[in-house]
Enzyme design. Structure first.
Site, mmCIF file in Angstrom:
data_model
loop_
_atom_site.group_PDB
_atom_site.id
_atom_site.type_symbol
_atom_site.label_atom_id
_atom_site.label_comp_id
_atom_site.label_asym_id
_atom_site.label_seq_id
_atom_site.Cartn_x
_atom_site.Cartn_y
_atom_site.Cartn_z
ATOM 1 N N HIS A 134 -52.517 -11.143 -11.837
ATOM 2 C CA HIS A 134 -52.246 -10.582 -10.510
ATOM 3 C C HIS A 134 -53.562 -10.399 -9.749
ATOM 4 C CE1 HIS A 134 -50.994 -7.792 -7.363
ATOM 5 N NE2 HIS A 134 -51.846 -6.897 -7.840
ATOM 6 N N ASP A 191 -65.923 -28.533 15.954
ATOM 7 C CA ASP A 191 -65.332 -28.492 14.606
ATOM 8 C C ASP A 191 -66.298 -27.717 13.731
ATOM 9 O OD1 ASP A 191 -64.095 -29.147 12.042
ATOM 10 O OD2 ASP A 191 -63.086 -30.756 13.123
ATOM 11 N N TRP A 236 -59.183 -8.636 -14.832
ATOM 12 C CA TRP A 236 -59.877 -9.655 -14.037
ATOM 13 C C TRP A 236 -61.384 -9.569 -14.215
ATOM 14 C CZ3 TRP A 236 -62.972 -9.630 -9.378
ATOM 15 C CH2 TRP A 236 -63.352 -8.359 -8.936
ATOM 16 N N SER A 252 -65.797 -23.952 -4.545
ATOM 17 C CA SER A 252 -65.084 -23.989 -3.271
ATOM 18 C C SER A 252 -65.621 -22.931 -2.309
ATOM 19 C CB SER A 252 -63.592 -23.773 -3.526
ATOM 20 O OG SER A 252 -62.942 -23.431 -2.347
ATOM 21 N N SER A 253 -65.810 -21.711 -2.818
ATOM 22 C CA SER A 253 -66.296 -20.636 -1.956
ATOM 23 C C SER A 253 -67.693 -20.916 -1.441
ATOM 24 C CB SER A 253 -66.347 -19.312 -2.722
ATOM 25 O OG SER A 253 -65.059 -18.875 -2.990
ATOM 26 N N HIS A 288 -69.368 -6.189 -6.904
ATOM 27 C CA HIS A 288 -69.352 -5.259 -5.784
ATOM 28 C C HIS A 288 -69.500 -5.956 -4.435
ATOM 29 C CE1 HIS A 288 -68.516 -1.404 -4.322
ATOM 30 N NE2 HIS A 288 -69.366 -1.660 -3.375
ATOM 31 N N GLU A 347 -68.482 -8.779 -3.887
ATOM 32 C CA GLU A 347 -67.184 -9.450 -3.772
ATOM 33 C C GLU A 347 -66.169 -8.581 -3.018
ATOM 34 O OE1 GLU A 347 -65.927 -12.394 -4.505
ATOM 35 O OE2 GLU A 347 -63.847 -11.823 -4.144
ATOM 36 N N TYR A 390 -66.769 -6.494 -0.734
ATOM 37 C CA TYR A 390 -67.111 -6.517 0.696
ATOM 38 C C TYR A 390 -66.815 -7.878 1.302
ATOM 39 C CZ TYR A 390 -68.909 -1.958 -0.038
ATOM 40 O OH TYR A 390 -68.977 -0.635 -0.355
ATOM 41 N N SER A 450 -61.965 -5.575 14.880
ATOM 42 C CA SER A 450 -62.843 -5.377 16.042
ATOM 43 C C SER A 450 -62.512 -6.330 17.182
ATOM 44 C CB SER A 450 -64.308 -5.572 15.640
ATOM 45 O OG SER A 450 -64.630 -4.719 14.578
ATOM 46 N N HIS A 471 -72.130 1.689 -10.117
ATOM 47 C CA HIS A 471 -71.175 2.800 -9.959
ATOM 48 C C HIS A 471 -69.824 2.449 -10.595
ATOM 49 C CE1 HIS A 471 -69.901 1.226 -5.701
ATOM 50 N NE2 HIS A 471 -69.142 0.706 -6.621
ATOM 51 N N HIS A 472 -69.648 1.183 -10.994
ATOM 52 C CA HIS A 472 -68.451 0.818 -11.754
ATOM 53 C C HIS A 472 -68.638 1.135 -13.232
ATOM 54 C CE1 HIS A 472 -66.684 -1.545 -8.395
ATOM 55 N NE2 HIS A 472 -67.949 -1.741 -8.082
ATOM 56 N N THR A 500 -70.093 2.692 7.162
ATOM 57 C CA THR A 500 -68.637 2.556 7.242
ATOM 58 C C THR A 500 -68.080 3.562 8.236
ATOM 59 O OG1 THR A 500 -68.762 2.016 4.906
ATOM 60 C CG2 THR A 500 -66.574 2.284 5.835
ATOM 61 N N LYS A 515 -68.502 2.444 11.756
ATOM 62 C CA LYS A 515 -67.486 1.479 12.175
ATOM 63 C C LYS A 515 -66.207 2.185 12.591
ATOM 64 C CE LYS A 515 -67.607 -2.713 10.868
ATOM 65 N NZ LYS A 515 -68.654 -3.586 11.348
ATOM 66 N N ARG A 564 -55.315 3.480 -16.261
ATOM 67 C CA ARG A 564 -54.808 2.239 -15.693
ATOM 68 C C ARG A 564 -54.572 1.219 -16.812
ATOM 69 N NH1 ARG A 564 -60.138 -0.466 -12.916
ATOM 70 N NH2 ARG A 564 -58.622 -2.093 -12.451
#
Lengths: 543, 292
Positions: free
Chosen positions: A83, A112, A148, A175-176, A259, A261, A263, A274, A308-309, A334, A337, A456
């Site tokens: 998932h 293009d 994951w 690809s990315s 991390h 990722e 963002y 915006s 922090h993870h 943040t 924003k 979890r």
């Protein structure tokens, strides 16, 4: 505008050679057109959204009541892992690349993307990558089941199918990276004269920054999974303590990718919101330059907060303090924003079409996710929060009513431009309200579950957690089903809607894409547009 | 047109506030479901609880201010009320204000957060040491000074009931999934050091009442400490995904007053003396330890 319009409405015989396009499958296989590729990305990500979503339905169905009713724990672990992989790499990220393909050239006045053949390749890798990833579910050793994050040593206990997972991740990464090179090359080289960097729409800015993040971190992920691969199949011991390796090193490498990722998934959302709020507030974006600088600051900070993870893994006190302070700092840009969005709405002349409803829900619900993120930053309390449903609630708030709502807002916002038809506003609003209410029934109780002590990634739980799990599952089923409305609205808009869209579409819309006819012709801005100060949104942001 | 809109927004906001209040305040009373972090029974858990509440309230206040501004704007500044858009685009003063104020709030939060972390991480002189080893899917406890060691796994009754289509409803099992065959017995009001490691994959040892969890990583020995203030039974679970039966490796602590704990240790070291000590009523399920 007039020039492109006439070109596209010419009879085919008079067309330029490159206006011919093959029909049927060949058009989509060989296309180098940014709009076609954008459509491919968006359709692909919608498909993945439903595949990943069905896995979430299995998870919520098993968690509906205590006791195991439907699936074995091992399969449950495969579902949580797949998932996440599908939603992160297959749904959210390709959807943003689809938006980039469709909108970036039209927003900066380019004909293009800068590298159209690579663009084709970067998309067509993805179906193969995800076929390979999904095929592991049908192999003897089953799909990946270690989460994951693929933490070793657990991920190394997987069977032969693990090689397919690693190779699929490599392909997604390639690809990315190609997609981001294309975005950077396009934005830096193909802007129309007069479209200076600080006049670019915010969506362009956020994608430019996102693309740099991608280029910097995807190779790190590739390195990490390659080391897993050789540990698993070739006897190396990068992460094997018994062989002198270090399982914690993997977590540092993974989160140095992981991390930024997160963002990568949220910055383009900031950009879309915006664009939308000023349009429906009929008022220019407040604090444009501050928004750009805030986005850049968030991107920078994303590189220095990864541990922090890992507060519970065990780290020196000074390390924990550093990562706690750096993480808390993210609240500042943040916050800037959020305050700027609210100020944009303030004293505007607002209407509440579906894109605006999704954008407002984004601001509110993303802020809730941001505030729980601030709580998680407090290292000592994180030793309670970590690996509980509080974390699950937190990141789903920033990803679902965050990224996914912004994607939906963007889809409703630009759908008339893409198709030339208006979608059904009534059904769009029904989709919004059912989604917005059910997503809160789904995720809000998970805060309580986590605080009350539910870890979890467990398929079964003690009876004290029963009530809120049932509420959460009911919300999940409604949310899942309500996304079928979204598909219905899109199909109706593309094939059935009789209401023609104007070029402007929305009364308050500003920006180059709205100077083009709807639907946008196959080729746009063959000659660079003349930037007219009144049509672009941020013409007066610098004095 | 304009009145019903305003009414709907106000009604929706009111409904949301009532629902949130009910969930926060009344729901636990009705359903018996705990919805907040436990205060726990150690200095660390108490500090973490109050820090959690402080930060939570700061977040709630920030949220209320931001969302109120938004909702006022949504109610007032709408085209259907004939509101003409203002055209202001930026204010350096405003940007500075809403950068500096959050920084100050963060500093206010960082001071107690730093103090709590230092208290958590810097262990005092401890009086005894327990080594905890995580296995797939059970815990091994070794009392380093007293030479006692045993493995603690999911209680057989829960283990039978948790099978797919077992036919036993979880409600009929006492402490479903949160009971073990042999609990970890610890003395109250004693400074205890834990050495935490794992044998196969990463696990995480978590008893919420102690106020922290710590990962058990193969190849590493993590340290943590506690001083439990009240005797009682405390339950927790493995918190790091560790494979198929990750959800089925609970942790149960039986915390005894010091004298009873000392008696329990003697009993473990000299199983023959069980009969003499078994009379103690405060000791939970003494029979569970006889085959040690």
């Amino acid at each position: 505008m007039s020039m492109e319009t006439t070109l596209s409405h010419d009879t085919p015989a008079h067309d330029d050679h490159h206006h011919d396009k093959p029909r049927g499958l060949a058009r989509w296989l060989y296309t180098t057109n940014h709009k076609d590729i954008g459509t491919l990305y968006l359709v692909f990500s919608l498909l993945m959204f439903f595949i990943g979503g069905s896995m979430a339905m299995i998870i919520r169905a098993e968690l509906f009541m205590p006791g195991l009713q439907l699936v074995e724990p091992e399969f449950f672990n495969q579902m949580t892992t797949m998932h996440a992989l599908i939603m992160v790499f297959g749904a959210v990220m390709p959807a943003w690349v689809g938006f980039a393909n469709w909108m970036l050239p039209m927003m900066i006045g380019a004909p293009d993307m800068a590298l159209p053949r690579m663009n084709n390749w970067s998309f067509w890798i993805l179906p193969f990558a995800f076929t390979m990833l999904l095929s592991t579910l049908f192999m003897d050793s089953g799909g990946p089941a270690a989460g994951w994050t693929l933490y070793p040593p657990l991920s190394l206990q997987g069977g032969q199918s693990f090689a397919f997972v690693v190779f699929a991740v490599h392909m997604m990464g390639i690809s990315s990276i190609m997609g981001s090179i294309n975005v950077i090359a396009t934005i830096l080289n193909l802007r129309a004269p007069g479209m200076t960097l600080l006049r670019m729409p915010l969506f362009v800015w956020t994608w430019l920054i996102t693309a740099f993040l991608l280029i910097m971190v995807m190779p790190v992920l590739a390195g990490a999974v390659t080391m897993l691969l050789t540990d698993h199949f070739f006897g190396t011991s990068f992460f094997n303590a018994a062989g002198g390796g270090d399982p914690v090193m993997f977590q540092h490498i993974f989160w140095f990718f992981g991390h930024p990722e997160v963002y990568i998934m949220i910055l383009p959302a900031f950009g879309v919101v915006s664009e939308i709020i000023p349009t429906f507030a009929r008022k220019p974006l407040f604090g444009y330059s501050a928004m750009v600088y805030a986005t850049a600051s968030i991107a920078f900070l994303s590189f220095i907060v990864w541990a922090h993870h890992m507060f519970t893994v065990g780290m020196p006190l000074t390390g924990a303090l550093f990562f706690m302070y750096a993480t808390m700092l993210i609240a500042v840009p943040t916050g800037v924003k959020v305050f700027n969005w609210v100020s944009t709405m303030w004293k505007g002349s607002m209407t509440f079409e579906t894109p605006m409803l999704f954008a407002i829900a984004f601001v509110v619900l993303f802020t809730i996710g941001g505030l729980s993120g601030l709580m998680l930053a407090i290292a000592s309390v994180d030793l309670q929060y970590h690996d509980t449903y509080f974390v699950v609630a937190h990141f789903h708030y920033v990803l679902v009513p965050g990224s996914v709502f912004a994607l939906m807002a963007g889809a409703y916002y630009w759908l008339p431009k893409w198709t030339g038809h208006m979608y059904s506003e009534t059904w769009g609003k029904i989709h919004f309200w059912v989604s917005a209410i059910s997503v809160n029934i789904l995720f809000f109780p998970q805060h309580y579950l986590g605080l009350a002590g539910m870890p979890r990634r467990i398929p079964d739980y003690s009876t004290q957690f029963a009530d809120f799990n049932m509420i959460s599952s009911i919300g999940g089923f409604i949310f899942g089903a309500s996304q079928l409305i979204f598909v219905g609205v899109i199909v109706h808009c593309v094939y059935k809607s009789r209401q023609k869209a104007t070029a402007q579409v929305w009364e308050g819309a500003k920006g180059l894409e709205w100077t083009l006819p709807s639907p946008a012709p196959y080729h746009t801005f063959d000659t660079p547009p003349v930037i007219d100060e009144t049509t672009i949104a941020h013409a007066h942001s610098r004095h | 047109m304009k009145k019903p809109n305003t009414f709907i927004v106000v009604a929706a906001v009111a409904a949301a506030v009532i629902a949130a209040t009910w969930l926060l305040l009344a729901a636990p009373g009705y359903t018996g479901n705990e919805i907040n972090m436990t205060r726990g029974v150690t200095s660390q858990s108490t500090i973490n609880y109050s820090l959690h509440m402080t930060v939570l309230w700061i977040c709630i206040v920030i949220g209320i201010i931001v969302f109120s501004a938004m909702f006022v704007s949504i109610v007032l500044h709408r085209k259907s009320r004939g509101y003409n858009p203002a055209q202001f685009t930026h204010s350096t003063k405003a940007e500075i204000i809403w950068t500096v104020i959050p920084v100050l709030i963060l500093v206010v939060m960082a001071v107690p957060a730093t103090r709590a972390l230092v208290n958590m991480e810097v262990a005092p002189e401890t009086e005894m040491t327990v080594k905890i080893t995580g296995f797939q899917w059970r815990w091994k406890y070794e009392y380093v000074e007293d030479g006692i060691s045993f493995i603690s796994s999911l209680d057989p009754e829960s283990n039978a009931a948790r099978r797919l289509a077992s036919g036993t409803p979880p409600e009929e099992v006492d402490n479903y999934l949160l009971e073990v065959d042999k609990p970890l017995v610890l003395p109250a009001n004693t400074k205890i050091k834990f050495l935490i490691t794992a044998d196969d994959v990463i696990h995480s040892w978590w008893v919420p009442a102690l106020g922290w969890k710590r990962d058990a990583v193969p190849g590493y020995i993590n340290e943590a400490w506690t001083e439990i203030m009240e005797p009682g039974i405390y339950r927790g679970q493995c918190a790091e995904l560790c494979g198929r039966d990750h959800g089925f490796m609970p942790i149960v602590l039986h915390v005894l007053p010091r004298a009873e704990y000392d008696a329990w240790v003697l009993e473990q070291q000299n199983p023959e003396s069980v009969s003499r000590l078994a009379a103690s009523p405060a000791r939970p399920s003494a029979t569970a330890y006889e085959n040690e």
